[in-house]
Design a protein around this motif. Structure first.
Motif, PDB file in Angstrom:
ATOM      1  N   ARG A 224       0.826  -1.254  -0.179  1.00  9.83           N
ATOM      2  CA  ARG A 224      -0.028  -0.103  -0.062  1.00  9.83           C
ATOM      3  C   ARG A 224       0.772   1.366  -0.113  1.00  9.83           C
ATOM      4  O   ARG A 224       0.560   2.033  -0.899  1.00  9.83           O
ATOM      5  N   GLU A 225       1.876   1.264   0.849  1.00 12.61           N
ATOM      6  CA  GLU A 225       2.921   2.316   0.981  1.00 12.61           C
ATOM      7  C   GLU A 225       3.507   2.635  -0.423  1.00 12.61           C
ATOM      8  O   GLU A 225       3.818   3.910  -0.888  1.00 12.61           O
ATOM      9  N   VAL A 226       3.983   1.637  -1.123  1.00 12.27           N
ATOM     10  CA  VAL A 226       4.614   1.823  -2.230  1.00 12.27           C
ATOM     11  C   VAL A 226       3.804   2.364  -3.453  1.00 12.27           C
ATOM     12  O   VAL A 226       4.073   3.112  -4.302  1.00 12.27           O
ATOM     13  N   ALA A 252       7.326  19.875  -0.527  1.00  5.78           N
ATOM     14  CA  ALA A 252       8.364  19.525  -1.548  1.00  5.78           C
ATOM     15  C   ALA A 252       9.645  19.199  -1.159  1.00  5.78           C
ATOM     16  O   ALA A 252      10.317  18.343  -1.644  1.00  5.78           O
ATOM     17  N   ALA A 253       9.839  19.943  -0.019  1.00  8.63           N
ATOM     18  CA  ALA A 253      11.234  19.701   0.684  1.00  8.63           C
ATOM     19  C   ALA A 253      11.316  18.140   1.376  1.00  8.63           C
ATOM     20  O   ALA A 253      12.225  17.692   1.248  1.00  8.63           O
ATOM     21  N   ALA A 254      10.066  17.797   1.786  1.00 12.53           N
ATOM     22  CA  ALA A 254       9.906  16.759   2.507  1.00 12.53           C
ATOM     23  C   ALA A 254      10.149  15.525   1.214  1.00 12.53           C
ATOM     24  O   ALA A 254      10.724  14.375   1.745  1.00 12.53           O
ATOM     25  N   ALA A 255       9.530  15.713   0.132  1.00  9.95           N
ATOM     26  CA  ALA A 255       9.578  14.887  -0.843  1.00  9.95           C
ATOM     27  C   ALA A 255      11.124  14.814  -1.395  1.00  9.95           C
ATOM     28  O   ALA A 255      11.571  13.720  -1.915  1.00  9.95           O
ATOM     29  N   GLU A 256      11.654  15.896  -1.456  1.00  7.14           N
ATOM     30  CA  GLU A 256      13.292  15.911  -1.698  1.00  7.14           C
ATOM     31  C   GLU A 256      14.151  15.199  -0.894  1.00  7.14           C
ATOM     32  O   GLU A 256      15.173  14.237  -1.292  1.00  7.14           O
ATOM     33  N   ALA A 257      13.815  15.174   0.240  1.00  9.37           N
ATOM     34  CA  ALA A 257      14.794  14.405   1.390  1.00  9.37           C
ATOM     35  C   ALA A 257      14.300  12.941   1.284  1.00  9.37           C
ATOM     36  O   ALA A 257      15.373  12.147   1.275  1.00  9.37           O
ATOM     37  N   ALA A 258      13.075  12.445   1.170  1.00  4.71           N
ATOM     38  CA  ALA A 258      12.804  11.150   0.885  1.00  4.71           C
ATOM     39  C   ALA A 258      13.362  10.682  -0.524  1.00  4.71           C
ATOM     40  O   ALA A 258      14.195   9.457  -0.402  1.00  4.71           O
ATOM     41  N   LEU A 259      13.602  11.477  -1.499  1.00  6.02           N
ATOM     42  CA  LEU A 259      14.112  10.973  -2.949  1.00  6.02           C
ATOM     43  C   LEU A 259      15.628  10.975  -2.751  1.00  6.02           C
ATOM     44  O   LEU A 259      16.110   9.873  -3.006  1.00  6.02           O
ATOM     45  N   VAL A 260      16.344  12.088  -2.087  1.00  8.18           N
ATOM     46  CA  VAL A 260      17.850  11.721  -1.862  1.00  8.18           C
ATOM     47  C   VAL A 260      18.081  10.675  -0.906  1.00  8.18           C
ATOM     48  O   VAL A 260      18.835  10.030  -1.566  1.00  8.18           O
ATOM     49  N   GLU A 277      12.995   1.230  -7.207  1.00 12.54           N
ATOM     50  CA  GLU A 277      13.331   2.484  -6.706  1.00 12.54           C
ATOM     51  C   GLU A 277      12.027   3.205  -6.030  1.00 12.54           C
ATOM     52  O   GLU A 277      12.062   3.920  -5.112  1.00 12.54           O
ATOM     53  N   PHE A 278      10.875   3.010  -6.393  1.00 14.56           N
ATOM     54  CA  PHE A 278       9.393   3.447  -5.871  1.00 14.56           C
ATOM     55  C   PHE A 278       9.513   3.041  -4.464  1.00 14.56           C
ATOM     56  O   PHE A 278       9.087   3.782  -3.594  1.00 14.56           O
ATOM     57  N   ALA A 279       9.632   1.557  -4.097  1.00 12.40           N
ATOM     58  CA  ALA A 279       9.961   0.985  -2.822  1.00 12.40           C
ATOM     59  C   ALA A 279      10.763   1.751  -2.142  1.00 12.40           C
ATOM     60  O   ALA A 279      10.615   1.973  -0.949  1.00 12.40           O
ATOM     61  N   ARG A 280      12.023   1.978  -2.592  1.00 11.51           N
ATOM     62  CA  ARG A 280      12.877   2.875  -1.750  1.00 11.51           C
ATOM     63  C   ARG A 280      12.495   4.115  -1.315  1.00 11.51           C
ATOM     64  O   ARG A 280      12.686   4.519  -0.183  1.00 11.51           O
ATOM     65  N   ILE A 281      11.736   4.672  -2.037  1.00  9.22           N
ATOM     66  CA  ILE A 281      11.287   5.943  -1.682  1.00  9.22           C
ATOM     67  C   ILE A 281      10.201   5.846  -0.849  1.00  9.22           C
ATOM     68  O   ILE A 281      10.188   6.701   0.363  1.00  9.22           O
ATOM     69  N   ALA A 282       9.349   4.945  -0.879  1.00 14.17           N
ATOM     70  CA  ALA A 282       8.451   4.761   0.257  1.00 14.17           C
ATOM     71  C   ALA A 282       8.964   4.521   1.652  1.00 14.17           C
ATOM     72  O   ALA A 282       8.438   4.815   2.653  1.00 14.17           O
ATOM     73  N   GLU A 283      10.068   3.897   1.607  1.00 19.63           N
ATOM     74  CA  GLU A 283      10.869   3.276   2.760  1.00 19.63           C
ATOM     75  C   GLU A 283      11.317   4.691   3.575  1.00 19.63           C
ATOM     76  O   GLU A 283      11.576   4.696   4.699  1.00 19.63           O
ATOM     77  N   HIS A 284      11.655   5.720   2.785  1.00 15.44           N
ATOM     78  CA  HIS A 284      12.304   6.888   3.279  1.00 15.44           C
ATOM     79  C   HIS A 284      11.317   8.237   3.503  1.00 15.44           C
ATOM     80  O   HIS A 284      11.495   9.351   3.398  1.00 15.44           O
ATOM     81  N   LYS A 285       9.974   7.718   3.589  1.00 11.07           N
ATOM     82  CA  LYS A 285       8.994   8.848   3.718  1.00 11.07           C
ATOM     83  C   LYS A 285       9.387   9.872   4.681  1.00 11.07           C
ATOM     84  O   LYS A 285       9.022  11.123   4.740  1.00 11.07           O
ATOM     85  N   ASP A 286       9.818   9.217   5.840  1.00 11.08           N
ATOM     86  CA  ASP A 286      10.060  10.222   6.941  1.00 11.08           C
ATOM     87  C   ASP A 286      11.434  10.751   7.030  1.00 11.08           C
ATOM     88  O   ASP A 286      12.007  11.248   8.134  1.00 11.08           O
ATOM     89  N   ALA A 287      12.176  10.671   5.887  1.00  8.19           N
ATOM     90  CA  ALA A 287      13.624  11.241   6.023  1.00  8.19           C
ATOM     91  C   ALA A 287      13.667  12.775   6.561  1.00  8.19           C
ATOM     92  O   ALA A 287      14.313  13.076   7.036  1.00  8.19           O
ATOM     93  N   TYR A 288      12.609  13.730   5.713  1.00  8.52           N
ATOM     94  CA  TYR A 288      12.622  15.058   6.377  1.00  8.52           C
ATOM     95  C   TYR A 288      12.692  15.272   7.763  1.00  8.52           C
ATOM     96  O   TYR A 288      12.834  16.004   8.374  1.00  8.52           O
TER      97      TYR A 288
END
Length: 308
Positions: A224-226, A252-260, A277-288
C-alpha cells in the motif's frame, strides 16, 4: 474449420447459435467480445504453458470458448462470470461439449473484483480474455488475492498490453506497468487479430505473460505504501518527482529528502523509475522528519553546552 478439427471447442456457428438460444447480445458495457476461433483459444492455452497439473482460474469466460480449451489440458478450471445468463449456461455447455471434464469444472457467479476465495484446489494459473474496461484492476486484484497463481496469461486491448509490459523510460510506462511488476516479470506474448472475435472489436488485442516473482520484492515498505508513491508520481507525470510527490510527503522539501535518501534524483520523473526505486522512496518517507528531529536534537545539545 471442420467440426473434427474443432473437437469439443466452439466455432463461429456454435457461438452464434448458443448466443441466439440464450438471447445474449454482447454488450459494450461489459466489454463482451466472444472468441469464435478454436485455433486462437488453443494458442492461448499453449502460450500460457498450461499443463495437466495446473489449476486454472478464468475471469470472464463468456460463452465458454477459452474455458473448453483450458479443460482439454488443465487438471481443474474455475471460471468467474458476472453475467447472470452466461453464468447459468456455462456448466451445461461444459457438460455437453466435454462431459468427461465436467467434474473438473467450477463456476463462481460473481464480480471478479469481489472474489476473495475460490472453490476446489488453489489456482496455479490465471488465463483470461479480460474485458477491456476492467482489465488492469481485475488482473491486479487476482494476483494480490491469490498468491498461489504462478503464471498468468491475459488477452487485453493492445494498448493495455503495451502499458502492462512497458519498461522504465517508455512513453507508455505508467501505473499499470509498475504495479504489475510488483508481483511478476511481465512481457508481451503475442498479438491477436480482430477477426477472431464476435462482434469484432474496434481495437487490436494483445497477450501479456506474467510470471510471479520467485521471491517477493525486498522492501520494508508495504504494498500500500509503495503503490501510494506510484499513484502520486504518475498523477502528475510531467512534473519532477520533487513536485509530484509533495502532496504524498507533506511538502516539496519532504519529498526531496525522501528522494535523496532513496538515491533518486529529485528532478527525475516517475516514468524513469523501477518498482524497486519506488519501494525505496516509500521506505524513506520520514527522511525529512528524521532530519528535522536530528537538527532539533543538535540545537538542544548546543544550548545545553552553552548554558554550562
Amino acid at each position: 474449420m471442420s467440426t473434427t478439427d474443432q473437437g469439443p471447442l466452439l466455432g463461429p456457428a456454435d457461438i452464434r447459435d448458443l448466443a441466439a438460444t440464450l438471447g445474449v447480445r454482447p454488450t459494450k458495457q461489459r466489454g463482451q467480445n466472444f472468441v469464435i476461433d478454436a485455433n486462437t483459444v488453443r494458442r492461448i492455452v499453449r502460450t500460457a504453458d498450461v499443463g495437466p497439473d495446473d489449476v486454472v482460474v478464468e475471469v470472464g469466460p463468456g460463452l465458454g470458448s477459452l474455458t473448453l480449451a483450458l479443460l482439454e489440458t488443465a487438471s481443474h478450471v474455475t471460471a468467474v462470470e458476472i453475467d447472470d445468463v452466461l453464468a447459468a449456461a456455462l456448466p451445461a455447455t461444459v457438460q455437453a461439449r466435454i462431459p468427461r471434464k465436467a467434474p473438473s469444472f467450477d463456476l463462481v457467479h460473481s464480480d471478479a473484483m469481489l472474489v476473495r476465495e475460490l472453490p476446489g484446489p488453489a489456482p496455479t494459473a490465471l488465463v483470461a480474455n479480460l474485458p477491456y474496461n476492467v482489465a488492469v484492476p481485475v488482473l491486479l486484484h487476482m494476483l494480490d488475492t491469490f498468491p498461489t497463481i504462478e503464471r498468468t496469461l491475459v488477452m487485453v486491448q493492445a494498448e493495455v498490453a503495451d502499458r502492462l509490459a512497458a519498461d522504465p523510460g517508455s512513453k507508455v510506462y505508467g501505473v499499470p506497468s509498475v504495479k504489475a511488476n510488483w508481483y511478476a516479470e511481465v512481457k508481451r506474448a503475442g498479438a491477436i487479430g480482430r477477426n477472431v472475435f464476435w462482434p469484432a472489436p474496434n481495437v487490436d488485442s494483445g497477450l501479456v505473460s506474467l510470471v510471479r516473482r520467485a521471491e517477493p520484492l525486498k522492501t520494508t515498505a508495504s504494498k500500500r505504501e509503495v503503490f501510494a508513491v506510484v499513484d502520486a508520481a504518475f498523477a502528475q507525470r510531467r512534473k519532477t518527482l520533487r513536485a509530484a510527490l509533495a502532496g504524498w510527503a507533506g511538502s516539496a522539501a519532504a519529498a526531496e529528502a525522501a528522494l535523496v535518501a532513496a538515491g533518486v534524483s529529485p528532478q527525475a520523473r516517475g516514468e524513469s523509475l523501477t518498482v524497486e526505486e519506488f519501494a525505496r522512496i516509500a521506505e524513506h518517507k520520514d527522511a525529512y522528519k528524521d532530519t528535522d528531529e536530528s537538527d532539533a536534537d543538535k540545537g538542544d545539545a548546543h544550548k545545553e553546552g552553552a548554558a554550562q
